[in-house]
Design an enzyme around this catalytic site. Structure first.
Site, PDB file in Angstrom:
ATOM      1  N   GLY A  19       0.827  -1.206   0.000  1.00  0.00           N
ATOM      2  CA  GLY A  19       0.000   0.000   0.000  1.00  0.00           C
ATOM      3  C   GLY A  19       0.858   1.251   0.000  1.00  0.00           C
ATOM      4  O   GLY A  19       2.090   1.188   0.123  1.00  0.00           O
ATOM      5  N   ASP A  20       0.206   2.385  -0.228  1.00  0.00           N
ATOM      6  CA  ASP A  20       0.864   3.703  -0.213  1.00  0.00           C
ATOM      7  C   ASP A  20       1.972   3.821  -1.258  1.00  0.00           C
ATOM      8  O   ASP A  20       2.945   4.560  -1.073  1.00  0.00           O
ATOM      9  CB  ASP A  20       1.437   4.007   1.183  1.00  0.00           C
ATOM     10  N   LYS A  23      -0.405   5.289  -5.601  1.00  0.00           N
ATOM     11  CA  LYS A  23      -1.474   4.955  -6.554  1.00  0.00           C
ATOM     12  C   LYS A  23      -2.316   6.184  -6.890  1.00  0.00           C
ATOM     13  O   LYS A  23      -2.648   6.411  -8.054  1.00  0.00           O
ATOM     14  CB  LYS A  23      -2.377   3.852  -5.970  1.00  0.00           C
ATOM     15  N   ASN A  45     -10.136   2.805   4.857  1.00  0.00           N
ATOM     16  CA  ASN A  45      -8.775   2.499   5.329  1.00  0.00           C
ATOM     17  C   ASN A  45      -7.742   3.050   4.344  1.00  0.00           C
ATOM     18  O   ASN A  45      -6.596   3.299   4.704  1.00  0.00           O
ATOM     19  CB  ASN A  45      -8.575   0.981   5.530  1.00  0.00           C
ATOM     20  N   GLY A  47      -5.880   5.752   1.843  1.00  0.00           N
ATOM     21  CA  GLY A  47      -5.615   7.194   1.830  1.00  0.00           C
ATOM     22  C   GLY A  47      -4.809   7.467   0.583  1.00  0.00           C
ATOM     23  O   GLY A  47      -3.643   7.083   0.508  1.00  0.00           O
ATOM     24  N   HIS A  48      -5.442   8.046  -0.430  1.00  0.00           N
ATOM     25  CA  HIS A  48      -4.779   8.280  -1.720  1.00  0.00           C
ATOM     26  C   HIS A  48      -4.532   9.774  -1.891  1.00  0.00           C
ATOM     27  O   HIS A  48      -5.475  10.563  -1.952  1.00  0.00           O
ATOM     28  CB  HIS A  48      -5.637   7.722  -2.872  1.00  0.00           C
ATOM     29  N   GLN A 229      -5.014  -0.301  -1.119  1.00  0.00           N
ATOM     30  CA  GLN A 229      -4.020  -1.138  -0.412  1.00  0.00           C
ATOM     31  C   GLN A 229      -3.012  -1.685  -1.436  1.00  0.00           C
ATOM     32  O   GLN A 229      -2.781  -1.026  -2.440  1.00  0.00           O
ATOM     33  CB  GLN A 229      -4.713  -2.277   0.362  1.00  0.00           C
ATOM     34  N   VAL A 418       8.819  11.481  -9.939  1.00  0.00           N
ATOM     35  CA  VAL A 418       9.933  12.053  -9.165  1.00  0.00           C
ATOM     36  C   VAL A 418       9.465  13.147  -8.205  1.00  0.00           C
ATOM     37  O   VAL A 418      10.257  13.977  -7.762  1.00  0.00           O
ATOM     38  CB  VAL A 418      11.032  12.603 -10.117  1.00  0.00           C
TER      39      VAL A 418
HETATM   40  P1  GDP Z   1      -1.439   5.630  -2.228  1.00  0.00           P
HETATM   41  O1  GDP Z   1      -2.173   5.156  -1.041  1.00  0.00           O
HETATM   42  O2  GDP Z   1      -0.830   4.517  -3.005  1.00  0.00           O
HETATM   43  O3  GDP Z   1      -2.257   6.536  -3.111  1.00  0.00           O
HETATM   44  O4  GDP Z   1      -0.209   6.505  -1.678  1.00  0.00           O
HETATM   45  P2  GDP Z   1      -0.269   7.609  -0.496  1.00  0.00           P
HETATM   46  O5  GDP Z   1      -0.952   8.814  -0.996  1.00  0.00           O
HETATM   47  O6  GDP Z   1      -0.771   7.006   0.756  1.00  0.00           O
HETATM   48  O7  GDP Z   1       1.283   7.832  -0.254  1.00  0.00           O
HETATM   49  C1  GDP Z   1       2.130   8.207  -1.275  1.00  0.00           C
HETATM   50  C2  GDP Z   1       2.802   9.516  -0.886  1.00  0.00           C
HETATM   51  O8  GDP Z   1       3.861   9.755  -1.774  1.00  0.00           O
HETATM   52  C3  GDP Z   1       1.891  10.733  -0.987  1.00  0.00           C
HETATM   53  O9  GDP Z   1       2.269  11.665  -0.018  1.00  0.00           O
HETATM   54  C4  GDP Z   1       2.170  11.254  -2.393  1.00  0.00           C
HETATM   55  O10 GDP Z   1       1.911  12.648  -2.524  1.00  0.00           O
HETATM   56  C5  GDP Z   1       3.641  10.992  -2.466  1.00  0.00           C
HETATM   57  N1  GDP Z   1       4.204  10.758  -3.795  1.00  0.00           N
HETATM   58  C6  GDP Z   1       3.714  10.022  -4.822  1.00  0.00           C
HETATM   59  N2  GDP Z   1       4.634   9.919  -5.807  1.00  0.00           N
HETATM   60  C7  GDP Z   1       5.704  10.622  -5.369  1.00  0.00           C
HETATM   61  C8  GDP Z   1       7.011  10.859  -5.901  1.00  0.00           C
HETATM   62  O11 GDP Z   1       7.357  10.393  -6.983  1.00  0.00           O
HETATM   63  N3  GDP Z   1       7.879  11.601  -5.154  1.00  0.00           N
HETATM   64  C9  GDP Z   1       7.521  12.143  -3.961  1.00  0.00           C
HETATM   65  N4  GDP Z   1       8.403  12.901  -3.318  1.00  0.00           N
HETATM   66  N5  GDP Z   1       6.326  11.917  -3.406  1.00  0.00           N
HETATM   67  C10 GDP Z   1       5.438  11.149  -4.104  1.00  0.00           C
HETATM   68  P1  IMO Z   2      -3.807   2.641   0.536  1.00  0.00           P
HETATM   69  O1  IMO Z   2      -4.964   2.411  -0.396  1.00  0.00           O
HETATM   70  C1  IMO Z   2      -1.194   1.049   3.625  1.00  0.00           C
HETATM   71  C2  IMO Z   2      -2.943  -1.783   6.440  1.00  0.00           C
HETATM   72  C3  IMO Z   2      -3.056  -1.349   7.893  1.00  0.00           C
HETATM   73  C4  IMO Z   2      -2.866  -2.686   8.579  1.00  0.00           C
HETATM   74  C5  IMO Z   2      -3.600  -3.652   7.654  1.00  0.00           C
HETATM   75  C6  IMO Z   2      -5.022  -3.979   8.084  1.00  0.00           C
HETATM   76  O2  IMO Z   2      -3.692   4.037   1.010  1.00  0.00           O
HETATM   77  O3  IMO Z   2      -2.548   2.085  -0.035  1.00  0.00           O
HETATM   78  P2  IMO Z   2      -7.294  -2.585   7.974  1.00  0.00           P
HETATM   79  O4  IMO Z   2      -7.677  -1.288   8.612  1.00  0.00           O
HETATM   80  O5  IMO Z   2      -7.411  -2.575   6.486  1.00  0.00           O
HETATM   81  O6  IMO Z   2      -7.980  -3.763   8.581  1.00  0.00           O
HETATM   82  O7  IMO Z   2      -5.719  -2.763   8.341  1.00  0.00           O
HETATM   83  O8  IMO Z   2      -3.623  -3.024   6.382  1.00  0.00           O
HETATM   84  N1  IMO Z   2      -3.583  -0.881   5.456  1.00  0.00           N
HETATM   85  C7  IMO Z   2      -2.890  -0.069   4.654  1.00  0.00           C
HETATM   86  N2  IMO Z   2      -1.571   0.192   4.586  1.00  0.00           N
HETATM   87  N3  IMO Z   2      -2.034   1.624   2.747  1.00  0.00           N
HETATM   88  C8  IMO Z   2      -3.356   1.359   2.782  1.00  0.00           C
HETATM   89  O9  IMO Z   2      -4.219   1.799   1.849  1.00  0.00           O
HETATM   90  C9  IMO Z   2      -3.841   0.506   3.793  1.00  0.00           C
HETATM   91  N4  IMO Z   2      -5.078   0.044   4.132  1.00  0.00           N
HETATM   92  C10 IMO Z   2      -4.889  -0.804   5.140  1.00  0.00           C
HETATM   93  O10 IMO Z   2      -2.047  -0.426   8.232  1.00  0.00           O
HETATM   94  O11 IMO Z   2      -1.506  -3.038   8.568  1.00  0.00           O
HETATM   95 MG    MG Z   3      -2.221   5.472   1.018  1.00  0.00          MG
END
Ligand code: GDP
Ligand code: IMO
Ligand code: MG
Length: 429
Positions: A19-20, A23, A45, A47-48, A229, A418
């Site tokens: 995750g994170d 995306k 759960n 956070g995009h 995720q 980047v």
């Molecule tokens: P997601 O859950 O897959 O959508 O990712 P999140 O938003 O939770 O976490 C990704 C983090 O990386 C966010 O703070 C984005 O703004 C940041 N991000 C995405 N791509 C890049 C990148 O290429 N460089 C930097 N510095 N930040 C990025």
């Molecule tokens: P995005 O879409 C990262 C993790 C939680 C925990 C496990 C189970 O932003 O990538 P839950 O609340 O789903 O039962 O928690 O999954 N988790 C994530 N980790 N990015 C996420 O979503 C997540 N959604 C759940 O931290 O380890």
């Molecule tokens: Mg996220």
């Protein structure tokens, strides 16, 4: 990024790690040329994060494509929805000038996350030896009720009197259980009141989305399925039990939306140039010095819970497995700039377990926790890449690093990010 979605193209985007991966950012870029975006699993759960100019948005359940004017957004049957929380999200977007009426469609088959699911989630997390490190959004208990066939669905909100009667009975039964376990109990009058208000306000968004998707497909619209995720949080293929409760892998896009598998054209995997994980569970390539360094830059704090993410080197063993089970055709690699200042960049190319070399992750987390990473070290580029906009201009060491990741994981890298901004993205030759 080039290659606009051709008429009728259907793409799935999945996270290739825990995750994170970034995306939300890549979805936002792809939506420039796509008509319809669909969430098919998970709940709030997720956070995009999407940065548009100086504005930052964090989407939890509403597809990130909502930020592109005129795009159609569907929340499919495979998701779990907290009615009060999604209304807050809708209102937050409307307050920032993002229109949702007539653009956002929520499946009447999606299951509800109710206040008692959150309390049960918190209760289970407090039990000794049971902690998963969940987001405490009630996701696991809501999916549990779905599978146990005792859940409520969005269409129940359309019949408020019956819903209210059944919900009261369910809350009473659950409170009896919670009392016995010494867990917090649901406030029944407040729950009934809040849900009745949410039901009224959500009604215009609740529809039968299968027919909608079918008609749009016949009309030649293009689709993007927004995975939430990541692969190793998948209930079947992830690091069980330290996973979420849905199928986060590509196949979940079809069961979670009613879109037929044969109509999918391409699967795009998103990975960070390193690895992060939030919550408990094994992570063979974890490196706390890398974590301290990235946290020191203000990076890698969770978008939903604010928790510091655990950090480690790129784990090619996991990502190779992710390619296989998702059928990843191409990768988008994000956060390359996070490695800019490093002299040496290790990559986990295999695991060592009891003297044996493993090229795929073991199914048992007890074994995975005992795996030691076999690292291959690459030379760092020690240059700021955040202003670079083409493959050609990347330092040679960065190109060599990315070429190695493509080789190790078995699919080409077609997109590089980047920085968090839309413009900080480019294609690879
Ligand atoms: P997601 O859950 O897959 O959508 O990712 P999140 O938003 O939770 O976490 C990704 C983090 O990386 C966010 O703070 C984005 O703004 C940041 N991000 C995405 N791509 C890049 C990148 O290429 N460089 C930097 N510095 N930040 C990025
Ligand atoms: P995005 O879409 C990262 C993790 C939680 C925990 C496990 C189970 O932003 O990538 P839950 O609340 O789903 O039962 O928690 O999954 N988790 C994530 N980790 N990015 C996420 O979503 C997540 N959604 C759940 O931290 O380890
Ligand atoms: Mg996220």
């Amino acid at each position: 990024m080039k290659s606009p979605a051709k008429k009728g193209l259907a793409q799935i985007l999945v996270g290739g790690q825990w995750g994170d991966e970034g995306k939300g950012k890549i979805i936002d870029v792809l939506m420039e040329h796509t008509d319809v975006v669909v969430r098919s699993q998970g709940g709030n759960n997720a956070g995009h994060t999407v940065e548009v100019g100086s504005e930052k948005f964090v989407l939890h359940l509403i597809p990130s494509g909502i930020l592109r004017p005129g795009r159609l957004c569907v929340i499919g049957n495979g998701t779990v929805i907290d009615p009060v929380s999604i209304l807050e999200e809708i209102r937050g977007l409307e307050a920032r000038g993002i229109k949702t009426k007539g653009r956002l469609f929520i499946s009447d088959r999606a299951h509800l996350v109710l206040p008692y699911h959150r309390l049960i989630d918190a209760g289970r997390e407090s039990q000794k030896g049971r902690k998963i490190g969940t987001t405490k959004r009630g996701i696991g208990p809501a999916y549990g009720d779905k599978i146990a066939r005792i859940g409520f669905r969005m269409h129940d909100l359309l019949d408020p009197d019956t819903f209210s009667t059944k919900l009261r009975a369910q809350c009473r039964a659950i409170n009896a259980d919670c009392r016995a376990r010494n867990w917090e109990q649901v406030n029944i009058p407040a729950t009934l009141r809040d849900l009745a208000a949410a039901a009224r306000d959500l009604q215009p968004y609740i529809v039968e989305t299968v027919d909608l998707l079918h008609r749009w497909r016949q009309a030649g619209k293009s689709f993007l399925f927004e995975g939430a995720q990541g692969t190793f949080l998948d209930i079947d293929f992830g690091t069980y039990p330290y996973v979420t409760s849905s199928n986060t892998t590509a196949a979940g896009a079809c069961t979670g939306s009613g879109f037929p598998p044969h109509a999918i054209d391409r699967v795009i995997g998103v990975v960070k140039a390193y690895t992060t994980r939030v919550g408990e569970g094994p992570m063979p390539s974890q490196d706390d010095a890398l974590g301290d360094y990235l946290h020191g830059l203000g990076r890698e704090f969770g978008a939903t819970t604010g928790r510091a993410r655990r950090c480690g080197w790129f784990d090619a063993v996991l990502v190779r497995f992710a390619r296989i089970i998702n059928g990843v055709d191409q990768w988008a690699v994000t956060n390359l700039d996070g490695l800019d200042a490093l002299d040496r960049i290790p990559v986990c190319v295999a695991y060592s377990l009891d003297g044996k070399r493993l090229n795929a992750p073991p199914s048992s987390i007890t074994d995975l926790a005992r795996c030691r990473p076999i690292l291959k070290t690459f030379k760092g580029w020690r240059r700021d890449t955040s202003g670079i906009r083409s493959w050609r201009k990347l330092p040679a060491e960065a190109r060599a690093y990315l070429d190695a990741l493509a080789h190790l994981t078995g699919s080409p890298i077609t997109t590089i990010s980047v920085g968090p901004g839309r413009e900080q993205t480019f294609s690879c030759p």
